[in-house]
Structures are given as structure tokens and as C-alpha cells.
Design a protein around this motif. Sequence first.
Motif, PDB file in Angstrom:
ATOM      1  N   UNK A  47       0.845  -1.198   0.000  1.00 36.58           N
ATOM      2  CA  UNK A  47       0.000   0.000   0.000  1.00 36.58           C
ATOM      3  C   UNK A  47       0.878   1.244   0.000  1.00 36.58           C
ATOM      4  N   UNK A  48       1.913   1.226   0.798  1.00 36.28           N
ATOM      5  CA  UNK A  48       2.859   2.351   0.821  1.00 36.28           C
ATOM      6  C   UNK A  48       3.528   2.510  -0.548  1.00 36.28           C
ATOM      7  N   UNK A  49       3.889   1.422  -1.164  1.00 40.37           N
ATOM      8  CA  UNK A  49       4.511   1.444  -2.495  1.00 40.37           C
ATOM      9  C   UNK A  49       3.520   2.000  -3.528  1.00 40.37           C
ATOM     10  N   UNK A  50       2.273   1.586  -3.449  1.00 40.77           N
ATOM     11  CA  UNK A  50       1.221   2.135  -4.309  1.00 40.77           C
ATOM     12  C   UNK A  50       1.184   3.657  -4.169  1.00 40.77           C
ATOM     13  N   UNK A  51       1.188   4.121  -2.933  1.00 39.81           N
ATOM     14  CA  UNK A  51       1.131   5.558  -2.679  1.00 39.81           C
ATOM     15  C   UNK A  51       2.343   6.289  -3.243  1.00 39.81           C
ATOM     16  N   UNK A  52       3.480   5.605  -3.322  1.00 40.52           N
ATOM     17  CA  UNK A  52       4.680   6.214  -3.902  1.00 40.52           C
ATOM     18  C   UNK A  52       4.529   6.431  -5.409  1.00 40.52           C
ATOM     19  N   UNK A  53       3.729   5.609  -6.061  1.00 43.60           N
ATOM     20  CA  UNK A  53       3.480   5.785  -7.493  1.00 43.60           C
ATOM     21  C   UNK A  53       2.273   6.679  -7.760  1.00 43.60           C
ATOM     22  N   UNK A  54       1.426   6.861  -6.767  1.00 42.26           N
ATOM     23  CA  UNK A  54       0.266   7.746  -6.904  1.00 42.26           C
ATOM     24  C   UNK A  54       0.732   9.179  -6.648  1.00 42.26           C
ATOM     25  N   UNK A  55       1.456   9.722  -7.597  1.00 37.91           N
ATOM     26  CA  UNK A  55       2.125  11.013  -7.433  1.00 37.91           C
ATOM     27  C   UNK A  55       1.128  12.137  -7.167  1.00 37.91           C
ATOM     28  N   UNK A  56      -0.015  12.112  -7.834  1.00 36.65           N
ATOM     29  CA  UNK A  56      -0.988  13.196  -7.621  1.00 36.65           C
ATOM     30  C   UNK A  56      -1.888  12.954  -6.409  1.00 36.65           C
ATOM     31  N   UNK A  57      -1.688  11.829  -5.743  1.00 36.54           N
ATOM     32  CA  UNK A  57      -2.376  11.476  -4.491  1.00 36.54           C
ATOM     33  C   UNK A  57      -3.901  11.490  -4.618  1.00 36.54           C
TER      34      UNK A  57
END
Length: 182
Positions: free
Chosen positions: A11-21
Amino acid sequence: MLTELQKKKLTHYFNAFDVDKNGTLEKSDFDKIVNGYAKTYKITQNSETYQYISSTYGKRWDALAKEADTNTDNKVSLDEWLSYQDKLLNDPKSNFLWLRVASMFIDIQDIDKDGTWSLEEYKIMYKIHGVGDDILAAEIFSKLDFDGDGKISKNDLMNLVADFYLSDNPQAPGNLFFGTYE
């Protein structure tokens, strides 16, 4: 099936790729990462380096969209991401795709092409992916630089990524690779 620890890390890794959050992964997130590297390293769009980075991230997005976007809305939700990661990690037919993908990204982020990551390269990865500031990057880098020489070899990086994906030990050093996940 993913363990609770794997879910937290992924989930943390996903958030790292979700640049625009915005809670989903989209092609625009991958484009922003490419542009982050171009801006940070002053790489022009017509350069071979830019084309390589752009092509690699573009192919990764295309593959992710094809395999993970199960509702075909051109977005990958966290649930789709976790399901996809579970498949990759537990399907013998995936042939360690996650490790090959990690190797490509490690190569991209090794800007000076010396086969290692320096603290500066690690800080830039943190900045572009929004996983922490320079202080956190330096703190974690020191824990991952096992021999204290100021560099992390590609072999060590690959082992850390394997820890990140596979270890269910909360103390495994690779868990910190993309920053603190809790």
C-alpha cells in the motif's frame, strides 16, 4: 495470499506511485515521475536518457494497466494493485516479474551508471515519489548501506527489494526501502 505486513508495504509502495495522491494509479502519475527525473537531472526530452526513462515507465504503465486494471477504467485502484501484486508474488508463472521490474527502476535511478546508488540518488527517488524528505532518506539509507561506504550496490538493492516484497519479518531491512510504511 498477501500477509498483513505485505499489504502495508505494498500500500505504501502504491502511494509512492500515486504522485498526484488521488487514490488511483494512472498514466499521468508515471508521466509525472518521468518528468521529475528529467527536471531533477536536467534531461532534455530529445535525449536518449529521457527516451529510455520515458519508454521504461510507459511500458510499465501499459503492462500494469493491462494486468491490474480489471474494470478497464484506465486507472488502477489500491484493491486492483494489491490483487495484482498478490498474483505476481504467488503465481509461479509470473517468473519473478516484480524483481525484473525492480531491476529496471534501479537501473534508471542509477543516473551515474556506476552500478550503485549513492545517497543523492536515493534522496532523489524519495523526492520524486514523495515517500519522504532528505532527512528520512539519509536515515534509511544509512540503515541500508551495510558496509558504510556511502553506496548501495545493485546486488544489495535487489536483495532489499526482495525483502520488501517477500519478507514477513517486520525487522527486515528491505521493508524500509521505499520509506516508512506505517
